[in-house]
Design an enzyme around this catalytic site. Structure first.
Site, PDB file in Angstrom:
ATOM      1  N   HIS B 128       0.833  -1.217   0.000  1.00  0.00           N
ATOM      2  CA  HIS B 128       0.000   0.000   0.000  1.00  0.00           C
ATOM      3  C   HIS B 128       0.868   1.268   0.000  1.00  0.00           C
ATOM      4  O   HIS B 128       0.668   2.173  -0.820  1.00  0.00           O
ATOM      5  CB  HIS B 128      -0.923  -0.018   1.230  1.00  0.00           C
ATOM      6  CG  HIS B 128      -1.751   1.216   1.388  1.00  0.00           C
ATOM      7  ND1 HIS B 128      -3.069   1.293   0.976  1.00  0.00           N
ATOM      8  CD2 HIS B 128      -1.466   2.439   1.899  1.00  0.00           C
ATOM      9  CE1 HIS B 128      -3.537   2.499   1.233  1.00  0.00           C
ATOM     10  NE2 HIS B 128      -2.583   3.223   1.796  1.00  0.00           N
ATOM     11  N   GLU B 129       1.830   1.319   0.891  1.00  0.00           N
ATOM     12  CA  GLU B 129       2.641   2.546   1.010  1.00  0.00           C
ATOM     13  C   GLU B 129       3.511   2.776  -0.228  1.00  0.00           C
ATOM     14  O   GLU B 129       3.770   3.923  -0.606  1.00  0.00           O
ATOM     15  CB  GLU B 129       3.501   2.496   2.278  1.00  0.00           C
ATOM     16  CG  GLU B 129       2.700   2.415   3.579  1.00  0.00           C
ATOM     17  CD  GLU B 129       1.705   3.537   3.774  1.00  0.00           C
ATOM     18  OE1 GLU B 129       1.944   4.656   3.279  1.00  0.00           O
ATOM     19  OE2 GLU B 129       0.655   3.292   4.415  1.00  0.00           O
ATOM     20  N   HIS B 132       1.726   4.854  -2.590  1.00  0.00           N
ATOM     21  CA  HIS B 132       1.852   6.303  -2.323  1.00  0.00           C
ATOM     22  C   HIS B 132       3.200   6.830  -2.823  1.00  0.00           C
ATOM     23  O   HIS B 132       3.266   7.909  -3.416  1.00  0.00           O
ATOM     24  CB  HIS B 132       1.740   6.571  -0.826  1.00  0.00           C
ATOM     25  CG  HIS B 132       0.369   6.414  -0.261  1.00  0.00           C
ATOM     26  ND1 HIS B 132      -0.767   6.895  -0.893  1.00  0.00           N
ATOM     27  CD2 HIS B 132      -0.072   5.847   0.901  1.00  0.00           C
ATOM     28  CE1 HIS B 132      -1.831   6.621  -0.147  1.00  0.00           C
ATOM     29  NE2 HIS B 132      -1.446   5.983   0.938  1.00  0.00           N
ATOM     30  N   HIS B 138      -5.535   7.432  -2.216  1.00  0.00           N
ATOM     31  CA  HIS B 138      -6.407   6.353  -1.749  1.00  0.00           C
ATOM     32  C   HIS B 138      -7.523   6.052  -2.741  1.00  0.00           C
ATOM     33  O   HIS B 138      -7.899   6.905  -3.546  1.00  0.00           O
ATOM     34  CB  HIS B 138      -6.984   6.709  -0.374  1.00  0.00           C
ATOM     35  CG  HIS B 138      -5.977   6.548   0.724  1.00  0.00           C
ATOM     36  ND1 HIS B 138      -5.976   7.313   1.874  1.00  0.00           N
ATOM     37  CD2 HIS B 138      -4.912   5.707   0.836  1.00  0.00           C
ATOM     38  CE1 HIS B 138      -4.970   6.937   2.638  1.00  0.00           C
ATOM     39  NE2 HIS B 138      -4.306   5.978   2.026  1.00  0.00           N
TER      40      HIS B 138
END
Lengths: 117, 194
Positions: B128-129, B132, B138
């Site tokens: 997930h990170e 980013h 998101h």
């Protein structure tokens, strides 16, 4: 990786910092309840409310209702604007620290934009 | 999927990114395990794009730095102890990726069998990170890696179609990418959805 057997039980230390939100389930516009200020801090941290000039109060005001409705849209929840049980449960979930809405311009994808349109 | 304001991304000329696990990192997980978990997480994004990732020992040589931190660690985004916020990462080309050292991280193995209810799968959060770090914000799609929440004692590491479309729009697609595997759906879930 799990903790080896025989270590002291550390579960009490693993308390959810947002567990107090559970007490706010059922709150809606017009309510005043201790703890709502903390939930406003949460909404502000993730971009749903602007940072307050001073401290947030414990009033469930119109801005909070709008913020919760946007949060519910983003997370696929029924957009009631109220702190129903499903919304509170989602808010207590562990999550990424990056805001969902940044500078009021970025939201969480086309689903939300579509609904808004 | 969504992007950060202004849709920042790594320069088109920079297809190979180097990452370092910082030396002062506050975790008891051994270095070899960390290397393996983060390599696996980066590989999931490189499989879908034209980007490549390699670990480097020196943070000064790295485009991306990864570290475990507790509480206030100097970037204005203090961690809050177990659960709550698990990690955060900055948009391109900042490259900082911070994990909350207070979490009960599970790095390898079956997280669903962890002894602690608050156990969190490290690779799931890392995937997930990294999204980013590459420029994704998101997503509202619950099955997407970029959905903001994760349930403890669960693993979610496979990119969803939403993630793939989002990242390929920024960097282009890997011609060898086989596409996403739809999540397994039980007959009960199908009935429920219907």
């Amino acid at each position: 990786r799990t903790l080896p057997e025989g270590l002291p039980d550390i579960k009490p230390l693993l308390s959810n910092p947002w567990s107090a939100f559970q007490n706010l389930s059922g709150c809606h516009f017009g309510d005043e309840r201790q703890g709502l200020a903390r939930l406003k801090d949460y909404l502000s941290r993730f971009g749903y409310l602007p940072a307050p000039p001073a401290k947030f109060n414990d009033m469930f005001d119109a801005d909070m209702e709008t913020a919760i409705r946007t949060y519910q849209h983003n997370f696929g929840l029924e957009a009631t604007g109220q702190l129903d049980a499903a919304t509170v449960a989602k808010m207590m979930s562990p999550r990424c620290g990056v805001a969902d809405i940044i500078n009021g311009t970025s939201s969480m994808g086309k689903t939300v934009h579509g609904r808004n349109l | 999927y969504s992007y950060f304001p202004g849709s920042p991304s790594w320069p088109r000329s920079k297809k190979s990114l180097r990452y370092a696990i910082t030396a002062a990192t506050e975790t008891t997980i051994d270095r070899a395990t960390l290397s393996r978990v983060f390599a696996s997480a980066f590989a999931r994004w490189s499989a879908a794009t034209t980007l490549n990732f390699t670990e480097t020992a020196s943070a000064s040589d790295a485009d991306i730095t990864i570290g475990f931190h507790s509480g206030d660690h100097g970037d204005g985004e203090a961690f809050d102890g177990p659960l709550g916020t698990l990690a955060h990462a900055f948009s391109p080309t900042d490259g900082r990726f911070h994990l909350d050292a207070s979490e009960a991280w599970v790095a390898g193995g079956d997280v669903s069998r962890a002894s602690l209810d608050a156990a969190v799968d490290l690779e799931s959060v890392a995937v997930h990170e990294i999204g980013h770090l590459l420029g994704l914000g998101h997503s509202s799609v619950e099955g997407a890696i970029m959905y903001p929440t994760i349930t403890s004692r669960t693993q979610k590491v496979e990119l969803a179609n939403d993630d793939v479309v989002g990242i390929q729009s920024l960097y282009g697609g890997n011609p060898n990418f086989k596409g996403v595997t739809p999540p397994a759906t039980s007959s009960e879930e199908t009935h429920s959805a219907a």
